[in-house]
Design a protein around this motif. Structure first.
Motif, short mmCIF file in Angstrom:
data_model
loop_
_atom_site.label_atom_id
_atom_site.label_comp_id
_atom_site.label_asym_id
_atom_site.label_seq_id
_atom_site.Cartn_x
_atom_site.Cartn_y
_atom_site.Cartn_z
N ALA A 163 0.84 -1.20 0.00
CA ALA A 163 0.00 0.00 0.00
C ALA A 163 0.87 1.25 0.00
O ALA A 163 0.59 2.23 -0.71
CB ALA A 163 -0.92 0.00 1.21
N SER A 164 1.96 1.23 0.77
CA SER A 164 2.88 2.38 0.80
C SER A 164 3.56 2.56 -0.54
O SER A 164 3.75 3.69 -1.01
CB SER A 164 3.94 2.17 1.89
N ARG A 207 2.31 1.77 -3.46
CA ARG A 207 1.32 2.31 -4.40
C ARG A 207 1.17 3.82 -4.21
O ARG A 207 1.05 4.57 -5.16
CB ARG A 207 -0.01 1.61 -4.22
N LEU A 208 1.18 4.26 -2.95
CA LEU A 208 1.09 5.70 -2.69
C LEU A 208 2.32 6.42 -3.22
O LEU A 208 2.22 7.51 -3.79
CB LEU A 208 0.94 5.94 -1.18
N ALA A 209 3.49 5.79 -3.04
CA ALA A 209 4.72 6.40 -3.53
C ALA A 209 4.71 6.49 -5.06
O ALA A 209 5.17 7.48 -5.64
CB ALA A 209 5.93 5.59 -3.06
N LYS A 268 2.06 6.80 -6.93
CA LYS A 268 1.14 7.88 -7.30
C LYS A 268 1.83 9.24 -7.15
O LYS A 268 1.68 10.13 -7.98
CB LYS A 268 -0.11 7.83 -6.44
N SER A 269 2.61 9.38 -6.07
CA SER A 269 3.34 10.63 -5.88
C SER A 269 4.37 10.82 -6.98
O SER A 269 4.59 11.92 -7.48
CB SER A 269 4.04 10.62 -4.51
#
Length: 406
Positions: free
Chosen positions: A48-49, A51-53, A55-56
């Motif tokens: 999950a982390s 995936r967020l990275a 996106k950033s």
């Protein structure tokens, strides 16, 4: 144990689902499984982390982030004895992880068959001049990555020298691309391809697994496959005391015992470019009617894929077959041969005992039926039920469900 999992998981969907199934009585409290659930929950959070990275990183002009600054995620290699719940936990992880696209759940044997087919095609295309000369394995790895960056393998094992020689180069490319791998196996990494030809050439691959995947052993004292089927009647025939309607109700109870309280869900298996529909699947088991399996145009390769995909198969309403239904009898003979060789556990309702199911007297199937009768009786024994799934009499083998989310 539920409190421990909830605390360690920190909001994990996987852990929440596991705890809910335990509360419903679908899963018994098991400290060995809990350890693996915690490791999978931590992996779920790392993904999950990531995936967020990512996106950033896609908004790099705003956040000054680059793709190569995103930390690599170590996968997980889960090993332990047969029947300890490895497949169930891997399935739960695959369903729960916050990756909606580009994930794939596959039986390792069939994944490697797919890899060999892709390499063959790439080499043929290069020879024909359709693509430029290149490293076929690198091209296949790139194609696999484009389809799925999360790969979940069941029954990871290596017995084929062709697989052993490819694995190191293939996985090196996959790991370099950032593919995350979760695998279940009956053996520890250091025991893979043990005694295999030229095993020294395979050892760097084992080191690669230990570098890129956390290795966790499931220490559970219970063989749940034996617990679910041991002592259970698995061949049901109507008699003076049991009508088929009563048998249907008993079969339903056994199915829920195997597949879980929710009774599973429809699934599918890819087979040579076709799709085999599975009416109900859950807990590593599948349920079909006889008509689904033997009245349809299925063959040995299809039954082999079913045998590799599921450790237990429930079949409803096997009829008595006469000479006019010899094609169905031939398919059933082939089906049982494939199930027997791969150690598939069979639960069935039938119109008669095995020796009285086929009434034909002509053709090869009339003679082959004796072998089927013998195997059906053996498949009801405790020794057979204790046999590891995927192992024939002389070799370990491993089906992919063809489950690719894009």
């Amino acid at each position: 144990m539920a409190d421990m999992l909830t605390a360690e998981a920190g909001g994990s969907v996987l852990a929440a689902r596991y705890v809910a199934r335990m509360a419903a009585g679908d899963i018994a409290p098991d400290s060995g499984q809990a350890k693996v659930v915690a490791a999978l929950a931590q992996l779920e959070q790392r993904i999950a982390s990531r995936r967020l990275a990512r996106k950033s990183s896609a908004l790099g002009w705003l956040f000054a982030r680059r793709e190569d600054t995103i930390p690599r995620v170590r996968g997980l290699y889960i090993h332990g004895a047969v029947g300890r719940g490895k497949t169930m936990l891997a399935d739960l992880f695959f369903e729960s992880v916050a990756v909606r696209k580009r994930k794939r759940r596959a039986h390792f044997h069939e994944f490697m068959a797919d890899v060999h087919a892709r390499i063959f095609k790439v080499r043929a295309d290069m020879k024909a001049g359709r693509i430029k000369e290149a490293d076929p394995i690198a091209l296949v790895a790139a194609a696999l990555y484009e389809e799925a960056w999360l790969l979940c393998f069941d029954e990871f094992h290596v017995t084929d020298i062709a697989d052993a020689m490819i694995l190191g180069r293939l996985f090196e490319k996959l790991f370099d691309l950032g593919v995350v791998i979760v695998a279940t196996s009956n053996v520890a990494p250091e025991d893979l391809y043990k005694g295999g030809l030229n095993r020294a050439l395979f050892l760097p691959f084992i080191a690669m697994i230990e570098k890129h995947m956390e290795v966790v052993r499931i220490e559970s004292p219970t063989d749940y496959r034996m617990e679910k089927l041991g002592g259970v009647r698995i061949w049901f025939v109507p008699d003076d005391d049991h009508s088929m309607a009563q048998i249907d109700r008993e079969m339903e109870k056994i199915w829920h015992r195997i597949a879980g309280n929710d009774g599973g869900a429809p699934a599918s298996i890819s087979s040579a470019g076709r799709i085999i529909r599975v009416p109900r699947a859950g807990g590593g088991a599948a349920r079909f009617s006889f008509e689904d399996l033997c009245a349809a145009a299925l063959g040995a390769s299809d039954y082999l894929r079913i045998a590799r995909a599921y450790h237990t198969v429930v079949i409803d309403h096997i009829p008595q077959l006469d000479q006019d239904r010899r094609n169905e009898a031939k398919r059933f003979i082939t089906l049982i041969d494939e199930f027997y060789e791969k150690g598939v556990k069979l639960v069935a309702s039938a119109a008669a005992e095995p020796e009285d199911l086929y009434l034909g007297t002509e053709g090869a199937e009339a003679f082959e039926w004796a072998r089927t009768v013998s195997r059906l009786h053996e498949m009801r024994s405790s020794d057979y039920i204790a046999r590891p799934h995927g192992r024939g009499d002389s070799e370990a083998s491993g089906d992919t469900t063809g489950l690719v989310e894009t």
